[in-house]
Design an enzyme around this catalytic site. Structure first.
Site, PDB file in Angstrom:
ATOM      1  N   ASP A  16       0.875  -1.160   0.000  1.00 17.96           N
ATOM      2  CA  ASP A  16       0.000   0.000   0.000  1.00 17.96           C
ATOM      3  C   ASP A  16       0.923   1.223   0.000  1.00 17.96           C
ATOM      4  O   ASP A  16       2.073   1.128   0.442  1.00 17.96           O
ATOM      5  CB  ASP A  16      -0.867  -0.031   1.265  1.00 17.96           C
ATOM      6  CG  ASP A  16      -1.686   1.224   1.423  1.00 17.96           C
ATOM      7  OD1 ASP A  16      -2.306   1.669   0.434  1.00 17.96           O
ATOM      8  OD2 ASP A  16      -1.722   1.765   2.550  1.00 17.96           O
ATOM      9  N   ASP A  26      -0.021   5.141   0.648  1.00 18.69           N
ATOM     10  CA  ASP A  26      -0.199   6.190   1.651  1.00 18.69           C
ATOM     11  C   ASP A  26      -0.272   5.562   3.039  1.00 18.69           C
ATOM     12  O   ASP A  26      -1.039   4.630   3.278  1.00 18.69           O
ATOM     13  CB  ASP A  26      -1.474   6.999   1.351  1.00 18.69           C
ATOM     14  CG  ASP A  26      -1.380   8.417   1.892  1.00 18.69           C
ATOM     15  OD1 ASP A  26      -0.361   8.778   2.491  1.00 18.69           O
ATOM     16  OD2 ASP A  26      -2.352   9.170   1.700  1.00 18.69           O
TER      17      ASP A  26
END
Lengths: 308, 308
Positions: free
Chosen positions: A24, A26
């Site tokens: 992932d 952010d």
């Protein structure tokens, strides 16, 4: 119980164990526009060991090209477009490969430029989206707007995601296409994250925009192309067939239990939670075996820092 | 089975039977800005027979004063402010009389001027709403907008309804107040109509705007002040105690089964469906006894026309 990674030996054993590292973005690599510590060094470490990295993001406002620019701007220069899976890309692929929407059909977009760009790369024409005629410009909404009587009969799909320039006209036009032809036009969502974390606040996420037109139309999306939905994982596995054959060789790294960790687990991968996003160590310790990530670590950059 | 009113004798027997005639407005008296046939004459007929009329509307964008102007503009001059119950008025009354929100607390409004005006009449200060600083004006949304760090600690209630100038900033600021103080600030909805019928189209209704912030915050409204919720009926009965004592003396007239007819039935009133709105005669004939209105009629103006 999750294993906490706190030593050089632990991280190096982990690196040896996996071939595919899914990230992932952010909350893991950066927070907004702020790069997290030792991230480029950690990515270099993995690439030096010939590990395959894949970046998986639910942010539908950016295309893969936008993401490449963001990586470069933050000083991460080694990333290629093929390593990036965004929900706007996954949605475009879904419309092309799964729905097999003919290229002479248009896609009505409730969303930002990232979605339009990915669809365009696959040869589709979009309407709605960032069309300046639909933008908020201070003019009051007109109940007699002729746009409501001029729906485009070529529209063959509705794709909805996060948009910052959301307004009543765009929502209501989206509703017309969702109701049109007795609700037969496919309704695709980029992702259904309810909120969007920024600067320590939670703002309105794609799911909360989509919920508005879902409620109005009485329809749920026919497909959701972001984490934790497995259609996104299936696209990744299609690109990396060895991961598909043996998902246990992959590790999903993220900062959210209900999206990232669930996404990895449902796909048969092991999981690593970083504590630089929204989850806390106290939370992790309370999880039962079903929900607990395989590992957790204070920050991704510890991969590199423990080796110094 | 509902009784269809098709003769002079039927309508006159009905007029004799009831003392209170509650009307939905849009779809019954008018369609948008177009008065339906023989409506002023029908209202005069009822008033000449000393019947009490009450206008009940879920439209939260208008205050009662706005409604008075609308009645006058359409040539209906006999209506008084006391005869009008709008969802913005009912919400303001709810906040004042039920919540007993102190007057030094502010109300955060996700909605239009009608809501602000009714709250102001009761002595409340509103923020949000139609504040020009929050309006859509073509400027892109700023993720670092300082408004997110300057929430007003005086806000003691969130009131949400339909707004045409909906934008990402207003939705996300509403979310901050819904999450603030561990989700303790009361969350009131004017109404939860999913759509808003206009010119033969369904546009986004208050409920679909509210659903967006509900989904984002994980909260449902603590109270809903529009039809078919009975808090609105209770306000009406409080103003007309004899109707409260004997609701069988009242008739609710409307064009929607799931709001107007349910509202009347749940309040113990008989119900009359008009076919000038969204329901058809074929629909009515299929209803079971629980759902069927007491009566139905082609149009409200038949009350007058059958007597000519």
């Amino acid at each position: 119980m999750s294993e906490k990674l706190t030593s050089k030996d632990q991280v190096n054993a982990l690196i040896d164990k996996y071939d595919y590292f899914l990230f992932d973005c952010d909350g893991v690599l950066w927070l907004g526009d702020h790069l997290l510590p030792s991230v480029p060094e950690t990515l270099s470490l993995l690439k030096d060991k010939n590990k395959q990295v894949v970046f998986v993001t639910n942010n539908s406002t950016k295309s893969r090209n936008d993401y490449l620019k963001k990586f470069e701007k933050l000083g991460i220069n080694s990333v290629t477009k093929q390593e990036i899976f965004g929900s706007s890309y996954a949605s475009a692929i879904y419309i092309d490969k799964i729905l097999k929407l003919p290229k002479d059909k248009k896609v009505w977009v409730l969303g930002e430029k990232g979605i339009e760009q990915e669809l365009k790369e696959l040869g589709y024409t979009t309407i709605g989206g960032t069309d300046p005629d639909l933008a908020s410009n201070g003019t009051p909404f007109d109940l007699n707007d002729p746009k409501f009587s001029n729906l485009d009969d070529e529209v063959g799909c509705v794709l909805a995601g996060l948009l910052f320039d959301v307004n009543y006209l765009k929502l209501s036009l989206t509703l017309q296409y969702l109701l049109k032809n007795n609700k037969q036009i496919p309704f695709i969502a980029t992702n259904i994250d309810s909120t969007f974390p920024t600067n320590g606040k939670l703002l309105i996420g794609a799911g909360s925009i989509i919920e508005s037109v879902s409620y109005a139309s009485g329809r749920q999306p026919d497909a959701i192309c972001g984490k934790p939905n497995q259609s996104m994982m299936n696209s990744i596995k299609a690109d990396y067939p060895k991961l598909g054959e043996n998902p246990g060789r992959g590790l999903m790294i993220g900062d959210r239990l209900n999206t990232d960790m669930k996404f990895g687990r449902d796909g048969g991968l092991d999981t690593l939670l970083v504590l630089t996003g929204i989850e806390t160590e106290a939370n992790v310790k309370q999880l039962n075996a079903e929900e607990a990530p395989t590992y957790y670590i204070d920050k991704l950059g510890d991969f590199y820092e423990f080796n110094q």
